[in-house]
Write a protein that holds these residues in place. Structure first.
Motif, short mmCIF file in Angstrom:
data_model
loop_
_atom_site.label_atom_id
_atom_site.label_comp_id
_atom_site.label_asym_id
_atom_site.label_seq_id
_atom_site.Cartn_x
_atom_site.Cartn_y
_atom_site.Cartn_z
N ASP A 114 -8.51 -7.81 9.21
CA ASP A 114 -9.77 -7.05 9.12
C ASP A 114 -9.12 -5.45 8.47
O ASP A 114 -9.04 -4.78 9.10
CB ASP A 114 -10.40 -6.69 10.48
CG ASP A 114 -11.71 -5.96 10.13
OD1 ASP A 114 -11.95 -5.61 9.04
OD2 ASP A 114 -12.41 -5.70 11.11
N GLU A 115 -9.51 -5.50 7.22
CA GLU A 115 -8.65 -4.46 6.37
C GLU A 115 -7.62 -4.00 6.73
O GLU A 115 -7.10 -3.04 7.29
CB GLU A 115 -9.82 -3.32 6.52
CG GLU A 115 -11.16 -3.47 6.26
CD GLU A 115 -12.04 -2.10 5.97
OE1 GLU A 115 -11.42 -1.26 5.39
OE2 GLU A 115 -13.14 -2.44 5.91
N SER A 146 -16.54 -6.63 9.16
CA SER A 146 -15.99 -6.79 10.66
C SER A 146 -16.64 -7.66 11.42
O SER A 146 -16.07 -8.51 12.21
CB SER A 146 -15.51 -5.40 11.03
OG SER A 146 -15.00 -4.71 9.98
N GLN A 204 -7.61 -3.38 11.65
CA GLN A 204 -7.68 -2.39 10.67
C GLN A 204 -6.21 -1.47 10.61
O GLN A 204 -5.36 -1.09 10.16
CB GLN A 204 -8.89 -1.41 10.51
CG GLN A 204 -8.95 -0.48 9.39
CD GLN A 204 -10.51 -0.17 9.47
OE1 GLN A 204 -11.14 -0.82 10.17
NE2 GLN A 204 -10.85 0.70 8.70
#
Ligand SMILES: Nc1ncnc2c1ncn2[C@@H]1O[C@H](COP(=O)(O)OP(=O)(O)O)[C@@H](O)[C@H]1O
Ligand SMILES: [Mg+2]
Lengths: 307, 247, 305
Positions: free
Chosen positions: B168-169, B40, B88
């Protein structure tokens, strides 16, 4: 830490010494505990009951005076003919002006501390200062207002001088309520906004403020509900106690509801105490309405934020 | 886009220790590695989001179209307009409708599109959300399901027509069906956008990415074509990680 | 994609408005510091004017306060003793009740009951003080006169009791914080040795929470000292060095109100007296608040003693 456990040890030893050797089923101790519990509860209920009793007393006293005429008349030397119109108008004007001054400055300071200030000595100083201000007696604010607003800035004993004094008094409360509201906005939403190429101010305007406004307004209304009962600072800056006219501008001399109540309480004649009781009923009703409005606003504006 | 010798700190914590990596245009690059290895942090360095965290610091260069985004006269706010980001957890703005969410970026950048409806439609279509929400654009963004919210956030980023999209994810908070839709979407978008996707799910990296980088303890251990990384890793740690021996 | 305009737009200068906004917001933050500075400056300036005409020694040693009479005396003691007497009465009411209330809320009440009782108790602190003043003068004093022989219409007892009710929530809630901060292990230690709940509360919990409770009382004292309307209405306006709670007296705050109600021209010695009294008041409350704050901060950091 060691002293704590040492003390606990001696306390525990003392306790064991005072107890009978083998007694697993004990009724007496439970009884003592229940009695103590009842006493503790009484310590809460007693003052509350006393307050209810006092309110009831004031209400009964006030009933003969509570009428439309009381709300719409000017003060008079005859208690039965006197009313609170100038005081009501004065208090309304005061609250309005106070809000206009305290909201932007208080919210601005809160935004500065939450969003802009870097942690450090200066920020710590401002924070310490705000918590100190919250503990300064309100009459001291009155002295400040008297010297700065009434004399140095030459605003006289006017509505605007009173409102400015109250605004300073409310500032710590408004700042603290606003900071709490700002903190409820999750960090992730700010980041989402930054990631779209927004600067700090845009993020505040578009995302953070719309979300925390209900909290800010609720906090402001609750502090105003407190300010409407403030008496001492207004007396100090010279609010009039007998006003037979309505304030027509922000430079007007004025009176306010708590001042009018104080004036009537201070009279020796019991008829005027009846007026004071009636004024108190009106004041408390206003405060209740403002508290209700704060709760209503909070739930209503919350609904516009879709979670 | 190219990162050169990126170091990043959170206060005293040295989270990235000299990462150098070229990201290929209009390809999907996956970043994998155990939790806390700096994935991240790295993508947040690519659009100057790292410095938003109090006490955080970056050193090194990131070249976007030949320009160092950490150069002296660069405005980070402008950089983020060119390098979009999806987080996320889906985070649509709760005070805005679906339409307002998509247009948020334009509005924030002070651009009034001549045809906002067109922007909304294009972005939502690119995010494969249009068909589901075209009749409810006035409803709140938070009324959508988790997967739809995440696609709304993708549409929000795409409406700015970024050069690079960082994710990010993006699927870690979603169910498998929603995840599959996002993966499909990533694949489609790679024809137009440069995409960097962080994932802790190795199958996902294998499915969507052209290139894969393996990060470990703030350093880049191995980087190359996804097929190579997954079938013939050069480094023992990479092999251990992708075969599930740690992490 | 629009790669050719990247070069231009990355360099766009940071908006100047952003910097202006930051400055404006910072100014809002500093206004609170300015308020404190203003309070200190105003009180010091006018009080210095006062002390140029009245010696500090007289102020601190004279036992009469008669600035509005022909034979002027400027000894703070009568006002100070009035303030202390009403404060002591208030604490005598608020401390036992507040402490018992705190014990109930933290040790006995179920969380939901506590959740209802706490805001209700807080209401006691929210009643306007002019209303409390009315209660004290017109309801409490007449009621007390039936039991207390020689109780005058204006006295320290009745406003003291009412003030105690007003500061009760502060003492209750801060004491509750202190009690809750006592580590569970200490309590369990007492139970494990066969102690009863009562034993644990009195021999372990309260002693461990004592500094927090003292901090609560100190803050309560500070509030009582600064309280104005209750005493201005119900205690009278006769500065008097006495410990008798039945007779009229005057507190520091009530004196400021008394002078403010009159038409005292600015710049006169009478006008300056209220700032000298105000300065004493400010210093006292500031010190008490700081001590209480310190003590609570230390408890929060851990180490209940
Ligand atoms: N806000 C933060 N403050 C301090 N340290 C952080 C913060 N965020 C991440 N870190 C640290 O930086 C390192 C890298 O974190 P991160 O980039 O979030 O890892 P990943 O995304 O790979 O799980 C970790 O060791 C983590 O503890
Ligand atoms: Mg991560």
């Amino acid at each position: 830490m060691t002293s704590v456990s040492a003390e606990a040890d001696t306390a525990a030893l003392a306790m064991r010494a005072s107890q009978p050797p083998v007694e697993l089923v004990s009724g007496s101790n439970g009884g003592v505990e229940r009695a103590f519990r009842a006493i503790c509860l009484l310590a809460i209920l007693l003052p509350l009951m006393l307050l209810v009793l006092l309110f009831g007393g004031a209400l009964i006293e006030a009933i003969p005076r509570l009428s439309w005429d009381f709300l719409t008349s000017y003060p008079s030397r005859r208690a039965a003919a006197a009313g609170i119109l100038p005081a009501l108008v004065g208090s309304a004007g005061l609250m309005l002006l106070t809000a206009v001054m305290a909201i932007p400055v208080g919210l601005g300071a809160a935004i500065y501390l939450e969003e802009y200030a870097k942690p450090g000595k200066v920020t710590a100083l401002i924070e310490l200062n705000i918590s100190n201000l919250a503990g300064v007696p309100s009459i001291i604010y009155g002295l400040l207002g008297l010297e700065v607003f009434v004399r140095v800035l030459n605003l006289g004993r006017s509505l605007i001088a009173g409102a400015a004094t109250l605004a300073l008094l409310l500032l710590p409360m408004v700042i603290m309520a606003s900071r709490e509201a700002l903190r409820t906005v999750p960090r992730s939403l700010r980041e989402a906004c930054f990631a779209l190429g927004a600067d700090r101010w845009q993020t505040l305007r578009q995302v953070v403020l719309p979300m925390c406004m209900p909290g800010v307004l609720t906090g402001v209304i609750l502090s105003l509900a407190r300010a409407i009962g403030e008496t001492a600072p207004l007396i100090t800056i010279g609010a009039l106690t007998y006003v037979a006219f309505l304030p027509d501008s922000i430079d007007s001399p004025f009176t306010a509801l708590p001042i009018q109540i104080f004036n009537w309480v201070s009279r020796p004649q019991p008829e005027f105490h009846i007026n004071a009781a009636a004024g108190i009923v009106v004041l408390l009703a206003l405060m209740l309405m403002m508290n209700g409005a704060a709760i209503w606003l909070r739930t209503r504006l919350r609904r516009r934020i879709y979670w | 886009m190219r990162a050169e010798n990126i170091h990043a700190w959170f206060g005293p914590t040295h989270a990235l220790k000299g990462v150098t990596m070229s990201i290929v245009d209009r390809q999907v690059t996956a970043i994998i590695g155990p939790s806390g290895c700096g994935k991240s942090t790295f993508v947040r360095c690519l659009n100057r989001m790292h410095e938003v965290v109090p006490g955080a610091r970056v050193e090194g260069k990131v070249l976007l179209d030949g320009q160092n985004i950490y150069g002296t006269r660069i405005n980070p706010v402008r950089v983020r307009r060119h390098v979009g980001m999806v987080f996320q957890k889906p985070n649509p703005f709760p005070t805005m409708t679906i339409r307002e969410n998509v247009l948020a970026g334009l509005r924030l950048n002070g651009q009034s599109s001549s045809d906002p409806e067109h922007v909304v439609e294009t972005a939502l279509k690119q995010a494969a959300l249009w068909e589901e929400v075209k009749d409810t654009l006035g409803k709140s963004g938070s009324s959508l399901s988790g997967g739809q919210q995440q696609r709304l956030c993708i549409a929000r980023a795409l409406a700015l027509e970024p050069d690079v999209l960082l994710m990010d994810e993006p699927c870690s908070a979603l169910d498998p069906i929603a995840t599959a839709r996002i993966e499909e979407l990533v694949h489609e978008l790679s024809s137009k956008y440069t995409i960097v996707i962080v994932t802790h799910n190795m199958q996902q990296a294998a499915r969507v990415a052209d290139f894969t980088a393996f990060f470990y303890q703030g350093e880049i251990v191995e980087y190359g074509e996804t097929d190579v990384i997954f079938t013939r890793p050069q480094n023992q740690r990479t092999e251990d990680y992708i075969t599930g021996r740690f992490g | 994609m629009p790669s050719q305009n990247v070069a231009l737009s990355l360099h766009a200068p940071r908006a100047r408005s952003e910097r202006v906004i930051a400055r404006v917001l910072q100014a809002c933050g500093w206004l609170s510091v300015l308020t404190t500075a203003g309070i200190v400056a105003v009180l010091l300036f006018e009080a210095l004017g006062f002390f140029r005409e009245v010696s500090v020694i007289d102020f601190l040693t004279d036992t009469e306060w008669t600035p509005l009479f022909a034979d002027k005396h400027f000894g703070i003691w009568p006002l100070l003793s009035g303030t202390l007497l009403t404060t002591i009465i208030a604490i005598a009411v608020a401390l036992p009740l507040g402490l018992l209330a705190a014990i109930y809320l933290s040790e006995f009440a179920r969380p939901r009951v506590a959740g209802v009782l706490k805001p209700v108790l807080e209401m006691l602190a929210g009643v306007p003080t002019v209303v409390y003043g009315y209660f004290a003068l017109t309801l409490v004093t007449p009621a007390l006169q039936r039991f207390v022989p020689g109780l005058s219409g204006f006295n320290a007892l009745s406003p003291g009791i009412v003030m105690g009710i007003m500061i009760l929530p502060i003492i209750a809630s801060l004491s509750e914080d202190a009690i809750t901060a006592v580590p569970a292990s200490l309590r369990e230690g007492a139970y494990a040795l066969g102690g009863t709940k009562l034993g644990a509360v009195f021999r372990v919990v309260l002693p461990s929470a004592s500094s927090g409770i003292i901090a609560a009382v100190i803050l309560g004292v500070s509030r009582a000292i600064g309280e104005t309307m209750i005493v201005a209405i119900a205690a009278g306006q006769q500065p008097r060095l006495t410990a008798d709670p039945r007779v009229p007296l005057e507190t520091m705050t009530a004196y400021i109100v008394q002078v403010s109600l009159g038409d005292t021209p600015t710049g006169t010695l009478e006008y300056r007296t209220i700032f000298a009294v105000g300065l004493s008041l400010f210093v006292m409350t500031l010190l008490l608040n700081a001590v209480s704050h310190r003590m609570r901060a230390r408890i929060l950091k851990g180490g209940a003693l």
